[in-house]
Scaffold this motif. Structure first.
Motif, PDB file in Angstrom:
ATOM      1  N   TRP A 119      62.140  35.953  38.334  1.00 18.37           N
ATOM      2  CA  TRP A 119      62.510  36.615  39.569  1.00 18.37           C
ATOM      3  C   TRP A 119      62.706  38.281  39.360  1.00 18.37           C
ATOM      4  N   ALA A 120      62.922  38.725  38.050  1.00 15.68           N
ATOM      5  CA  ALA A 120      62.432  39.521  37.153  1.00 15.68           C
ATOM      6  C   ALA A 120      61.065  40.625  37.732  1.00 15.68           C
ATOM      7  N   ASP A 121      60.408  39.196  37.082  1.00 12.10           N
ATOM      8  CA  ASP A 121      58.660  40.065  36.645  1.00 12.10           C
ATOM      9  C   ASP A 121      57.988  39.803  38.394  1.00 12.10           C
ATOM     10  N   ASP A 122      58.403  39.091  39.130  1.00 15.81           N
ATOM     11  CA  ASP A 122      58.019  38.780  40.679  1.00 15.81           C
ATOM     12  C   ASP A 122      58.533  40.191  41.442  1.00 15.81           C
ATOM     13  N   LEU A 123      59.873  40.630  40.876  1.00 18.25           N
ATOM     14  CA  LEU A 123      60.353  41.938  41.655  1.00 18.25           C
ATOM     15  C   LEU A 123      59.287  42.907  40.956  1.00 18.25           C
ATOM     16  N   LEU A 124      58.524  43.092  40.373  1.00 17.50           N
ATOM     17  CA  LEU A 124      57.239  43.991  39.312  1.00 17.50           C
ATOM     18  C   LEU A 124      56.407  43.619  41.044  1.00 17.50           C
ATOM     19  N   SER A 125      55.989  42.363  40.153  1.00 21.17           N
ATOM     20  CA  SER A 125      55.022  42.483  40.698  1.00 21.17           C
ATOM     21  C   SER A 125      54.239  42.496  41.577  1.00 21.17           C
ATOM     22  N   LEU A 126      56.020  42.476  43.058  1.00 25.25           N
ATOM     23  CA  LEU A 126      55.310  42.040  44.106  1.00 25.25           C
ATOM     24  C   LEU A 126      55.611  43.308  45.035  1.00 25.25           C
ATOM     25  N   THR A 127      56.309  44.271  44.102  1.00 31.07           N
ATOM     26  CA  THR A 127      56.976  45.770  45.156  1.00 31.07           C
ATOM     27  C   THR A 127      54.981  46.082  44.146  1.00 31.07           C
ATOM     28  N   ARG A 128      54.991  46.105  43.864  1.00 28.97           N
ATOM     29  CA  ARG A 128      53.740  47.186  43.038  1.00 28.97           C
ATOM     30  C   ARG A 128      52.552  46.330  44.412  1.00 28.97           C
ATOM     31  N   ASP A 129      52.386  45.156  44.664  1.00 33.42           N
ATOM     32  CA  ASP A 129      51.441  44.473  45.133  1.00 33.42           C
ATOM     33  C   ASP A 129      51.570  45.123  47.058  1.00 33.42           C
ATOM     34  N   ARG A 130      52.973  45.356  47.425  1.00 35.85           N
ATOM     35  CA  ARG A 130      53.394  45.694  48.682  1.00 35.85           C
ATOM     36  C   ARG A 130      52.948  47.152  48.949  1.00 35.85           C
ATOM     37  N   LEU A 131      52.874  48.277  47.477  1.00 32.81           N
ATOM     38  CA  LEU A 131      53.205  49.618  47.572  1.00 32.81           C
ATOM     39  C   LEU A 131      51.909  49.933  47.420  1.00 32.81           C
ATOM     40  N   LEU A 132      51.054  48.979  46.791  1.00 36.94           N
ATOM     41  CA  LEU A 132      49.399  49.004  46.683  1.00 36.94           C
ATOM     42  C   LEU A 132      48.931  48.765  48.590  1.00 36.94           C
ATOM     43  N   GLU A 138      49.707  49.702  50.900  1.00 38.23           N
ATOM     44  CA  GLU A 138      50.410  50.893  51.832  1.00 38.23           C
ATOM     45  C   GLU A 138      49.785  51.964  51.123  1.00 38.23           C
ATOM     46  N   HIS A 139      49.124  52.234  49.819  1.00 37.83           N
ATOM     47  CA  HIS A 139      48.752  53.345  49.122  1.00 37.83           C
ATOM     48  C   HIS A 139      48.051  52.961  47.675  1.00 37.83           C
ATOM     49  N   SER A 140      46.851  52.829  48.417  1.00 39.25           N
ATOM     50  CA  SER A 140      45.403  51.859  47.635  1.00 39.25           C
ATOM     51  C   SER A 140      45.124  52.597  46.769  1.00 39.25           C
ATOM     52  N   ARG A 141      45.428  54.606  46.896  1.00 40.69           N
ATOM     53  CA  ARG A 141      44.909  54.881  45.603  1.00 40.69           C
ATOM     54  C   ARG A 141      46.066  55.260  44.339  1.00 40.69           C
ATOM     55  N   LEU A 142      46.739  54.570  44.468  1.00 35.04           N
ATOM     56  CA  LEU A 142      48.350  55.044  43.597  1.00 35.04           C
ATOM     57  C   LEU A 142      47.974  54.534  42.293  1.00 35.04           C
ATOM     58  N   ASP A 143      48.421  54.690  41.462  1.00 37.04           N
ATOM     59  CA  ASP A 143      48.300  54.350  40.213  1.00 37.04           C
ATOM     60  C   ASP A 143      49.475  53.685  39.542  1.00 37.04           C
ATOM     61  N   ILE A 144      49.557  52.209  39.488  1.00 43.05           N
ATOM     62  CA  ILE A 144      51.155  51.990  40.066  1.00 43.05           C
ATOM     63  C   ILE A 144      51.672  51.214  38.897  1.00 43.05           C
ATOM     64  N   THR A 145      52.596  51.251  37.475  1.00 36.74           N
ATOM     65  CA  THR A 145      52.827  50.470  36.431  1.00 36.74           C
ATOM     66  C   THR A 145      53.811  49.903  36.677  1.00 36.74           C
ATOM     67  N   THR A 146      54.291  49.084  35.811  1.00 33.32           N
ATOM     68  CA  THR A 146      55.544  48.314  35.922  1.00 33.32           C
ATOM     69  C   THR A 146      56.303  47.923  34.327  1.00 33.32           C
ATOM     70  N   HIS A 147      57.492  48.186  34.358  1.00 31.94           N
ATOM     71  CA  HIS A 147      58.290  47.960  32.808  1.00 31.94           C
ATOM     72  C   HIS A 147      59.420  47.020  33.306  1.00 31.94           C
ATOM     73  N   GLY A 148      59.311  46.247  32.873  1.00 33.40           N
ATOM     74  CA  GLY A 148      60.706  45.304  32.621  1.00 33.40           C
ATOM     75  C   GLY A 148      60.670  45.189  31.150  1.00 33.40           C
ATOM     76  N   THR A 149      62.686  45.045  31.241  1.00 33.49           N
ATOM     77  CA  THR A 149      63.101  44.671  29.540  1.00 33.49           C
ATOM     78  C   THR A 149      64.148  44.310  30.033  1.00 33.49           C
ATOM     79  N   ARG A 150      64.828  43.590  29.079  1.00 30.40           N
ATOM     80  CA  ARG A 150      65.434  42.112  29.204  1.00 30.40           C
ATOM     81  C   ARG A 150      66.081  42.835  28.044  1.00 30.40           C
ATOM     82  N   GLY A 151      67.983  42.766  28.729  1.00 27.82           N
ATOM     83  CA  GLY A 151      69.278  42.533  27.400  1.00 27.82           C
ATOM     84  C   GLY A 151      69.219  43.615  26.831  1.00 27.82           C
ATOM     85  N   LEU A 152      68.852  45.223  27.729  1.00 26.24           N
ATOM     86  CA  LEU A 152      69.465  46.641  27.897  1.00 26.24           C
ATOM     87  C   LEU A 152      70.133  46.851  28.754  1.00 26.24           C
TER      88      LEU A 152
END
Length: 292
Positions: free
Chosen positions: A58-71, A73-87
């Motif tokens: 679910w956490a991985d999907d949250l990042l990837s799906l949000t990135r896809d949605r934003l792209l 609407e903002h096709s020229r944006l450079d969007i990266t994702t970062h997920g961390t567990r246990g902190l």
């Protein structure tokens, strides 16, 4: 700085609205957008343990799906994702924002009377980072994108003339300049107690003090008006509680800017009462800028 905006995601509608605001801001700045999500095991009970596999997906999907949605609407944006567990989420967000230009977080609305919930993560993160933090409002159940049209109002800046305001003014002027909108600078003040109990003893005291404060504010703004000659600046010295005066001016604002003094006390950093009140009651996005 890295010319990067970092936004924290938690799967809520508030996080989604914050991501949309951050994407619009990244386009204004020509910046990279970083989406961050932290799985904080500690919040699930006294025994820290990894989350079940479905939650990780679910956490991985949250990042990837949000990135896809934003792209979309903002096709020229450079969007990266970062997920961390246990902190702890606040630690992850503060670390991710260490060399960013801006950290964006969402906060959930409770209605016109109750105000907003900044949340434990936002409240814990703000004192831990010297990076400006923007809190983006989401009404209950709202998850639609924050459109640029919502930014039609001015940038409103609350200042304390007894503090060093350079970082606040630099941030607010740059934001107003990017949006080609006016900058409203507010200083709220009250008479010292010795006068407030008996103002009739000298009716001219209040006026004299107000004129002095207006002069001080104009002198403070003068170099910034020279640096941004195209910027329309509305300087206001108003009598009354500072937080109330800032909130009054902030109605319909594109962005509200307030300060937080950088302190390193033994018991941890804190957010001042004026900034705390504006954070919880302003309906516009609020930028908290750390300063000396």
């Amino acid at each position: 700085m890295s010319n990067r905006i970092t936004v924290g995601l938690d799967g809520s509608g508030a996080g989604s609205v914050a991501a949309d605001w951050a994407a619009n801001e990244a386009e204004l700045r020509g910046a990279t957008l970083e989406l961050v999500h932290a799985e904080d095991w500690a919040q699930y009970g006294p025994f820290a343990a990894p989350l079940p596999e479905p939650s990780r997906h679910w956490a991985d999907d949250l990042l990837s799906l949000t990135r896809d949605r934003l792209l979309r609407e903002h096709s020229r944006l450079d969007i990266t994702t970062h997920g961390t567990r246990g902190l702890a989420a606040s630690k992850v967000l503060a670390s991710s924002a260490a060399d960013a230009d801006l950290l964006v977080l969402g906060s959930r609305g409770l209605g016109a009377v109750a105000g907003f919930i900044v949340g434990s993560t936002g409240s814990a993160t703000i004192p831990e980072t010297d990076t400006p933090v923007v809190l983006v409002r989401s009404a209950e159940g709202q998850s639609h994108p924050h459109r640029p049209a919502d930014d039609a109002g001015p940038v409103v800046l609350g200042v304390d003339l007894r503090s060093n305001c350079d970082r606040l003014l630099a941030f607010a002027c740059e934001e107003a300049d990017r949006r080609s909108c006016p900058l409203v600078v507010v200083h709220g003040w009250s008479l010292p107690p010795v006068f407030s109990y008996a103002p009739a003893l000298d009716p001219g005291v209040e006026k004299e003090m107000a004129v002095g404060l207006e002069t001080t504010l104009r002198e403070l703004l003068s170099p910034w008006e020279q640096k941004y000659p195209q910027l329309a600046v509305d300087a206001r010295v108003v009598i009354g509680q500072s937080a109330i005066q800032i909130l009054d001016a902030a109605s319909g604002a594109a962005l509200v800017v307030v300060g937080r003094r950088i302190r390193r006390p033994a018991l941890g950093a804190r957010i001042g009462p004026i900034t705390h009140a504006v954070m919880h009651h302003a309906t516009s996005p609020v930028a908290v800028v750390a300063h000396d």
